[in-house]
Write an enzyme that holds these catalytic residues in place. Sequence first.
Site, short mmCIF file in Angstrom:
data_model
loop_
_atom_site.label_atom_id
_atom_site.label_comp_id
_atom_site.label_asym_id
_atom_site.label_seq_id
_atom_site.Cartn_x
_atom_site.Cartn_y
_atom_site.Cartn_z
N ASP A 490 0.81 -1.22 0.00
CA ASP A 490 0.00 0.00 0.00
C ASP A 490 0.85 1.26 0.00
OD1 ASP A 490 -2.69 -0.67 0.00
OD2 ASP A 490 -2.69 -1.12 2.13
C1 GLC Z 1 -1.82 -3.86 5.23
C2 GLC Z 1 -3.00 -3.91 4.30
C3 GLC Z 1 -2.74 -4.79 3.12
C4 GLC Z 1 -1.43 -4.44 2.48
C5 GLC Z 1 -0.30 -4.43 3.48
C6 GLC Z 1 1.00 -3.95 2.89
O1 GLC Z 1 -1.67 -5.07 5.90
O2 GLC Z 1 -4.14 -4.36 4.98
O3 GLC Z 1 -3.77 -4.68 2.18
O4 GLC Z 1 -1.18 -5.36 1.45
O5 GLC Z 1 -0.63 -3.57 4.53
O6 GLC Z 1 0.99 -2.61 2.59
C1 GLC Z 2 -1.42 -0.33 4.78
C2 GLC Z 2 -0.07 -0.15 5.39
C3 GLC Z 2 0.01 1.03 6.25
C4 GLC Z 2 -0.64 2.24 5.61
C5 GLC Z 2 -2.03 1.91 5.13
C6 GLC Z 2 -2.77 3.03 4.46
O1 GLC Z 2 -2.31 -0.86 5.68
O2 GLC Z 2 0.34 -1.28 6.12
O3 GLC Z 2 1.35 1.27 6.54
O4 GLC Z 2 -0.65 3.29 6.50
O5 GLC Z 2 -1.94 0.86 4.26
O6 GLC Z 2 -1.95 3.82 3.71
#
Ligand code: GLC
Ligand code: GLC
Length: 818
Positions: A490
């Site tokens: 993300d």
């Molecule tokens: C969080 C989100 C997931 C994403 C991961 C890595 O666990 O829930 O969708 O793939 O972060 O950013």
């Molecule tokens: C995922 C990531 C987190 C981030 C979120 C939204 O869940 O793990 O680090 O803040 O996405 O951006």
Amino acid sequence: MQYGYFDDNAREYVITRPDTPYPWINYLGSEDFFGIFSNTSGGYCFYRDARMLRLTRYRYNNVPTDAGGRYFYLRDSYTGDVWTPSWMPMKSQLDSYECRHGMGYSRISSSRNGLAFSQVSFVPLHDKCEIHKVTITNESNIDKYIDVFSFVEFCLWNANDDMTNFQRNFSIGEVEIECPPHGSSAIYHKTEYRERRNHYAVWGVNVPVNGFDTDRQSFLGLYNGFDSPAAVFNGQAGDSVASGWAPIGSHYIKAKLSAGESKTYVFVLGYCENPEDQKWEAQNKINKKPARDLLEKYNTPEAADKALADLNAYWTNLLGKFTVEADDKKMARMAGVWNQYQCMVTFNMSRSASYFESGIGRGMGFRDSNQDLLGFVHLVPERARARILDIAATQFPDGSAYHQYQPLTKRGNNEIGSGFNDDPLWLICGVAAYIKETGDYGILNENVPFDNNESLADTLFTHLKRSFYFPVTNTGPHGLPLIGRADWNDCLNLNCFSKTPGESFQTTANYESGVAESVLIAAIFLFVGPDFAEICRRTGRNDDAERAERAIAGMTESINKHGWDGSWFLRAFDAYSNKIGSNECEDGKIFIESNGFAVMAGIGIHDGRAVKALDSVKEHLDTKYGIVLLQPAYKNYHIELGEVSSYPPGYKENAGIFCHNNPWVTIAETRLGRGYRAFETYTKICPAYREDDSDLRRTEPYVYAQMVAGKDAIRHGEAKNSWLTGTAAWTFVSISQYILGVRPTFDGLLIDPCIPSDMKGFTVTRHFRGADYHITVDNSAGKEKGIKSITVDGNDYSGNIIPAFGDGKVHKIIVTMG
Ligand code: GLC
Ligand code: GLC
């Protein structure tokens, strides 16, 4: 140091002191009513949606931590001694303390000055309530006169509004009280019922009470905390009736216990709904029928015990679908019990409510929910099927998808929208897993809306096809899939150049380059794509299969040509077509995700690149506590990379041990037959192996955490965000399907263990398409991979895919490695 131990026979984790390094929680509930319950009785409960229908209040990030729960206060009316048997909120000195978190229930037992307390808390199957059965026992040899006070603080339903809209909320609180001299006593929380709500909460106990409080200030005193409630210290309830402010529910019971005597009370905290035309029994008097029925049903200790026994039977049946016996008890208990339990929690909660997720961010992730499915499809295949159809209905006609959808309405979330270009592929991943588990190709013919619009509905197969072609038709200069707002990571935001505080890194896509590409999406495509082609073939769609195979060949060529950096796979190309995850970069030279997934997909296995990639991962990314996401950590913010470089080095996606992707390396290692290394990567992030290191790790030793701080962080080894993480599903896949090697395929159950040579064998029982497989693996030969012989029900068997017998019987499979 350890704060407890596993009781494997009881399937419980036993916490032996209350001051754990972080609250260690459990989840109550298995259908639509849920509670979060910590080892000191903290937490809250809700019906279906932790934001919109929250029954009790909980203050996140509070001081002290974990204040607020369903509390019991005890007062010895002779000595005036007041204490809370769950330790919090008074931090009472206890003569003994134990909390047992089990499958869907928790027990707290403690004692002080000759009075023993025990509480078991759970959500019964099929009812919308928590039961708290409380027993107090006089273990001394003199009579005791004990004042028992219960306490819950009601949330005014919408948890977000509850914590922000005080100009309204301080005037709307309403309750009703029914505490007759005989029978049960109940407090009803009916805020907003007069107008738009059809529901209220009830907090009842199966005995008449000596008093009650429903107004927080009357019970606590305005300047007191939960640790010094005025009513309890006075030994007298105020019989207060809430009017606005903060409605609570507190029963006051005077108990006389002669020496050796016990008394048991059944408290029920329930959610009740009425049809619009049956809301009232009199002017401003709520229709209490559903509440009375509920309290009536659980009005004896025996009824509560029966409900708990039913819950236990439910879990025994569920966990009976996959069991493990092995010398390595840590692995066996995690794979056989706790990992699967956590997978069910992710099924129920998605990413909504934990001690790190506030229950207010409400989405179910398209990507997350599809991956979660991998961990529970064998347990609840029918529910997995329904989940798939819900998810697929939020897909757009071009194959892309709403990144999240709302659990109550099941509609795509407009605020976050679409553009996470890995999303479509996870649908193929989820559906393929479902079909391999069940053999149910019929799901492909289900008519499913696009964009939640019935008039756009088409078959699920068409959904898969659109998913498959999305990354194929949206490629960049190197023929690799465009990343969009982000892929699985993300925080790798290559089209969002954000400089404004508070703006979302993902959704403020202000720089649609049409250039930034993801090697990871290509690898995911090559992992799930062949399953799509296979599904086409097996459903007689040969043209589709051939066309898909050509697309797969094309993507393989692109990744081979542009995705390799010399010693590992690249991660991406940014909006200027610069490499990310390359030896040429100053920071972020190597990333875990593309390397794990590319090898999982079989890329480079025959030409040595796969070995090289995984060896590079080990050399550059491995640590004592797991594999970090990237190295070197980004020291500065890179506007062209986004959120990943916003975290301090060693945390989260910036070189934290992001546990979710560690099992990809585990699985990749099994593809190379390196059982020792596969198992090593498995154990490093597995919480049971770090039980005695709880002061550093801090989160629960029985569940996975999303992240453990990486080697660049001062707190290297400290875990955060336990419970709601894709780590649960993927580690279960890695241990059950690839290390122990019992893997559902389209044709049957494949047996292909890849274990350390010193693991002498193990037994797995697996329920699969209507039969039970009792699989014993003998590795006295000390191999890491490879099977010498298999017998099925005593007969030699050639090949290692055992067919789906579907005959309701138990089949004995003996596997000899060699
Ligand atoms: C969080 C989100 C997931 C994403 C991961 C890595 O666990 O829930 O969708 O793939 O972060 O950013
Ligand atoms: C995922 C990531 C987190 C981030 C979120 C939204 O869940 O793990 O680090 O803040 O996405 O951006």
